[in-house]
Design an enzyme around this catalytic site. Structure first.
Site, PDB file in Angstrom:
ATOM      1  N   ASP A   1     -17.722  69.329 -28.757  1.00  0.00           N
ATOM      2  CA  ASP A   1     -18.215  68.611 -27.565  1.00  0.00           C
ATOM      3  C   ASP A   1     -19.537  69.226 -27.109  1.00  0.00           C
ATOM      4  OD1 ASP A   1     -18.300  67.142 -25.181  1.00  0.00           O
ATOM      5  OD2 ASP A   1     -16.956  68.513 -24.137  1.00  0.00           O
TER       6      ASP A   1
ATOM      7  N   ARG B   1      -7.152  73.371 -18.418  1.00  0.00           N
ATOM      8  CA  ARG B   1      -6.367  74.318 -17.614  1.00  0.00           C
ATOM      9  C   ARG B   1      -4.870  74.037 -17.533  1.00  0.00           C
ATOM     10  NH1 ARG B   1     -11.073  74.075 -13.292  1.00  0.00           N
ATOM     11  NH2 ARG B   1     -11.158  72.067 -14.370  1.00  0.00           N
TER      12      ARG B   1
ATOM     13  N   LYS C   1     -10.661  71.169 -28.629  1.00  0.00           N
ATOM     14  CA  LYS C   1     -12.041  70.879 -28.233  1.00  0.00           C
ATOM     15  C   LYS C   1     -12.822  72.173 -28.075  1.00  0.00           C
ATOM     16  CE  LYS C   1     -13.597  69.856 -23.941  1.00  0.00           C
ATOM     17  NZ  LYS C   1     -14.948  70.273 -23.594  1.00  0.00           N
TER      18      LYS C   1
ATOM     19  N   ASP D   1     -31.511  64.020 -27.375  1.00  0.00           N
ATOM     20  CA  ASP D   1     -32.899  64.340 -27.750  1.00  0.00           C
ATOM     21  C   ASP D   1     -33.503  63.115 -28.416  1.00  0.00           C
ATOM     22  OD1 ASP D   1     -35.286  65.804 -28.507  1.00  0.00           O
ATOM     23  OD2 ASP D   1     -34.084  67.638 -28.423  1.00  0.00           O
TER      24      ASP D   1
ATOM     25  N   THR E   1     -18.621  62.320 -15.507  1.00  0.00           N
ATOM     26  CA  THR E   1     -17.700  62.043 -14.394  1.00  0.00           C
ATOM     27  C   THR E   1     -18.043  62.876 -13.155  1.00  0.00           C
ATOM     28  OG1 THR E   1     -16.191  63.594 -15.428  1.00  0.00           O
ATOM     29  CG2 THR E   1     -15.732  61.269 -15.760  1.00  0.00           C
TER      30      THR E   1
ATOM     31  N   LYS F   1     -22.498  67.331 -26.769  1.00  0.00           N
ATOM     32  CA  LYS F   1     -23.256  66.321 -26.011  1.00  0.00           C
ATOM     33  C   LYS F   1     -24.749  66.341 -26.302  1.00  0.00           C
ATOM     34  CE  LYS F   1     -20.034  66.416 -22.050  1.00  0.00           C
ATOM     35  NZ  LYS F   1     -19.130  67.554 -22.313  1.00  0.00           N
TER      36      LYS F   1
HETATM   37  O1  C5P Z   1      -9.338  72.210 -17.362  1.00  0.00           O
HETATM   38  P1  C5P Z   1      -9.578  70.739 -17.468  1.00  0.00           P
HETATM   39  O2  C5P Z   1      -8.386  69.959 -18.008  1.00  0.00           O
HETATM   40  O3  C5P Z   1     -10.147  70.151 -16.204  1.00  0.00           O
HETATM   41  O4  C5P Z   1     -10.696  70.632 -18.601  1.00  0.00           O
HETATM   42  C1  C5P Z   1     -11.257  69.420 -19.009  1.00  0.00           C
HETATM   43  C2  C5P Z   1     -12.197  69.657 -20.137  1.00  0.00           C
HETATM   44  O5  C5P Z   1     -12.921  68.456 -20.357  1.00  0.00           O
HETATM   45  C3  C5P Z   1     -13.238  70.749 -19.895  1.00  0.00           C
HETATM   46  O6  C5P Z   1     -13.560  71.317 -21.164  1.00  0.00           O
HETATM   47  C4  C5P Z   1     -14.418  69.971 -19.341  1.00  0.00           C
HETATM   48  O7  C5P Z   1     -15.644  70.580 -19.611  1.00  0.00           O
HETATM   49  C5  C5P Z   1     -14.310  68.673 -20.138  1.00  0.00           C
HETATM   50  N1  C5P Z   1     -14.944  67.509 -19.529  1.00  0.00           N
HETATM   51  C6  C5P Z   1     -14.644  67.055 -18.249  1.00  0.00           C
HETATM   52  N2  C5P Z   1     -15.284  65.956 -17.739  1.00  0.00           N
HETATM   53  C7  C5P Z   1     -16.193  65.311 -18.475  1.00  0.00           C
HETATM   54  C8  C5P Z   1     -16.483  65.754 -19.775  1.00  0.00           C
HETATM   55  C9  C5P Z   1     -15.832  66.862 -20.271  1.00  0.00           C
HETATM   56  O8  C5P Z   1     -13.802  67.620 -17.566  1.00  0.00           O
HETATM   57  N3  C5P Z   1     -16.779  64.245 -17.985  1.00  0.00           N
END
Ligand code: C5P
Length: 238
Positions: free
Chosen positions: A60, A215, A33, A65, A124, A62
């Protein structure tokens, strides 16, 4: 071996960090991603490079517009060779339909495989207070299902949503609909700043089609082992 339902987030801002992690993970991960931080600093070359390595790319960004502008943006991103793109469902039915129709027409014209287009339902990170501050009267969960159904009606391939909402979306939108879920944490790992987390197996059991993991892989002491453990857990749920 890679599980194509696993999408590893490249939450970096340099090409060096991307190349280091992708080289380290090798054949363990086939889908990455690219989000705003990376794309706004490195730009198109990161997508080209990942595609050259034979990797799938979820871009990603998003988009949100007016229909003509969002559709033009999606077509430009499609030409970079991304596997999956997204827009905000809150841009409305007409925006989603214009974007997906123009994307299909442009892919046909170019003779290339059309990417998947999915919609962000309700972020979220939005809590009840934020939601009410926006003047919204219905429950967040009801809005998520409503946006998912609207995305499906517009012809999109799926949504990005919390794994906690995946079961409701699966029930409302059927089997042939992508549900891409972030907020994944293997049992016993650090939740970081995510407040509503689920394990890889729980997310799939709830109906998720793809898991976005950041992470727990890229910040692990041993990213390969971390990815392989997640894949092992996923394999128990088909
Ligand atoms: O590090 P982690 O597993 O929390 O990363 C989740 C990824 O998904 C990050 O790139 C974050 O920006 C993305 N994301 C998220 N929640 C969302 C949409 C995207 O955590 N609602």
């Amino acid at each position: 071996m890679a599980d194509e339902r696993l999408i590893a987030a490249l939450d970096f801002h340099t090409m060096e960090d991307v190349q280091k992690l992708v080289a380290e993970l090798g054949d363990s991960v086939s889908y990455y991603k690219v989000g705003m931080e990376l794309f706004y600093s490195v730009g198109a070359p990161v997508v080209t490079w990942l595609r050259q390595q034979g990797k799938d790319v979820f871009l990603d960004l998003k988009l949100h517009d007016i229909p003509n502008t969002a559709a033009g943006g999606i077509c430009s991103l499609m030409r970079l060779g991304a596997t999956m793109l997204n827009v905000h469902a809150s841009g409305g039915y007409t925006m989603m339909k214009t974007a997906v129709d123009r994307m299909h027409a442009e892919a046909d014209k170019m003779g290339i495989k059309c990417p998947k287009l999915i919609a962000v339902t309700v972020l979220t990170s939005i809590n009840q207070e934020d939601w009410e501050g926006l003047g919204q009267a219905i429950q967040i969960k009801s809005a998520v299902v409503r946006y998912a159904k609207l995305a499906k009606k517009a012809g999109l391939d799926g949504v990005v949503a919390s794994a906690q909402e995946a079961a409701l979306i699966r029930e409302a939108c059927g089997d042939d609909f992508l549900i891409v879920t972030p907020g994944i944490r293997p049992a016993g790992s650090d939740t970081n700043d995510q407040s509503r987390v689920v394990t890889p197996a729980e997310a799939l059991s709830n109906g998720a089609s793809h898991l976005v993991v950041g992470r727990p892989i890229y910040a692990a002491d041993n990213p390969v082992l971390a990815a392989e453990n997640i894949i092992k857990e996923m394999e128990n749920v088909k």
